[in-house]
Design a protein around this motif. Structure first.
Motif, short mmCIF file in Angstrom:
data_model
loop_
_atom_site.label_atom_id
_atom_site.label_comp_id
_atom_site.label_asym_id
_atom_site.label_seq_id
_atom_site.Cartn_x
_atom_site.Cartn_y
_atom_site.Cartn_z
N UNK A 1 33.60 41.98 39.60
CA UNK A 1 32.72 42.77 38.74
C UNK A 1 33.48 43.39 37.57
N UNK A 2 34.72 43.80 37.82
CA UNK A 2 35.53 44.33 36.73
C UNK A 2 35.79 43.24 35.69
N UNK A 3 36.02 42.02 36.14
CA UNK A 3 36.21 40.92 35.20
C UNK A 3 34.97 40.66 34.38
N UNK A 4 33.80 40.69 35.01
CA UNK A 4 32.55 40.49 34.27
C UNK A 4 32.32 41.61 33.27
N UNK A 5 32.61 42.82 33.69
CA UNK A 5 32.42 43.97 32.80
C UNK A 5 33.35 43.90 31.59
N UNK A 6 34.52 43.33 31.76
CA UNK A 6 35.47 43.20 30.65
C UNK A 6 34.93 42.30 29.55
N UNK A 7 33.94 41.46 29.88
CA UNK A 7 33.33 40.57 28.90
C UNK A 7 32.04 41.14 28.31
N UNK B 1 25.04 41.19 35.73
CA UNK B 1 25.74 40.59 36.86
C UNK B 1 25.49 41.46 38.08
N UNK B 2 24.88 40.89 39.10
CA UNK B 2 24.56 41.62 40.31
C UNK B 2 25.53 41.21 41.41
N UNK C 1 35.17 36.52 37.61
CA UNK C 1 34.25 37.49 37.05
C UNK C 1 34.20 37.43 35.53
N UNK C 2 35.34 37.23 34.91
CA UNK C 2 35.37 37.10 33.44
C UNK C 2 34.53 35.90 32.99
N UNK C 3 34.66 34.79 33.70
CA UNK C 3 33.86 33.61 33.36
C UNK C 3 32.37 33.90 33.52
N UNK C 4 32.03 34.63 34.57
CA UNK C 4 30.63 34.91 34.82
C UNK C 4 30.06 35.93 33.85
N UNK C 5 30.90 36.80 33.33
CA UNK C 5 30.42 37.83 32.42
C UNK C 5 30.29 37.39 30.98
N UNK C 6 30.86 36.24 30.66
CA UNK C 6 30.84 35.75 29.28
C UNK C 6 29.57 34.94 29.02
N UNK D 1 21.27 37.80 35.75
CA UNK D 1 21.71 36.56 35.08
C UNK D 1 22.79 35.85 35.88
N UNK D 2 23.59 36.63 36.59
CA UNK D 2 24.65 36.09 37.45
C UNK D 2 24.58 36.83 38.79
#
Length: 202
Positions: A25-31, A4-5, A187-192, A77-78
């Motif tokens: 970004x924190x939400x994406x990282x959590x996934x 995720x950039x 971010x969570x949605x994007x990281x999953x 990817x995102x």
């Protein structure tokens, strides 16, 4: 793992758009996603010279910090762009980077080299986070058109936007009742990782 950039396009450190991006970004990282934050204000990026140097190769001939950013934009990817509204458009820090993606436009539309899929087989997706000092239905229209064109050029589907009018004072977003939670959730949605979908439409 998905990459995720996050592109931050404001000159004001610790301000509203940076707080939103950091939450996303924190939400994406959590996934489990690998996240990277690019501070566009720190990069040495010259304006596009409209020289057509990329016309036959898809490679920009202007040698500066945009060269490695092109590679990151292709590999991600995102993609998340977070920026405030300046004079009804994107700030110069963001707009100069968008304009320098002419080489990616050539790659996609003239050379027919596509990069539409993420590592999980799904479509590459983009999120725009925006804040604007004044309220009104047209506050984000000009920037939205630019961001949509930017994402399309990067072969990224314009998946979502979180826009907050009436947010201008330093860290005023902290007073918003839902903004930071919404950015984290996005971010969570994007990281999953998700199941592969149909090819993106041009």
């Amino acid at each position: 793992m998905l990459q995720v950039l996050g592109l931050w396009g404001s000159p004001r450190w610790g301000g509203n758009s940076e707080l939103l991006l950091d939450k996303a970004l924190a939400g994406a990282q959590s996934q489990g996603a690998v996240v990277e934050k690019i501070v566009l204000n720190d990069l040495d990026i010259r304006p596009c010279q409209h020289c057509d140097g990329c016309l036959h190769t898809g490679l920009c001939i202007v040698d500066d910090d945009m060269q490695p950013l092109h590679h990151k934009l292709i590999a991600a990817d995102r993609l998340i762009l977070s920026a405030p509204i300046f004079f009804m458009g994107l700030p110069a820090q963001a707009k100069v980077a968008v304009d320098r993606c002419q080489a990616l436009w050539v790659t996609k539309y003239l050379l027919k080299r596509r990069h539409p899929y993420a590592k999980d087989g799904s479509r590459r997706r983009g999120l725009w986070l925006g804040v604007g000092g004044r309220t009104g239905p047209n506050r984000f229209d000009a920037s939205r058109a630019t961001v949509q064109a930017f994402f399309a050029t990067c072969d990224v589907t314009y998946e979502d936007e979180l826009l907050y009018p009436g947010v201008d004072a330093y860290q005023e977003i902290l007073k918003h009742p839902t903004a930071l939670e919404e950015a984290y959730a996005a971010g969570r949605r994007f990281g999953a990782e998700i199941s592969p979908s149909q090819p993106p439409k041009d």
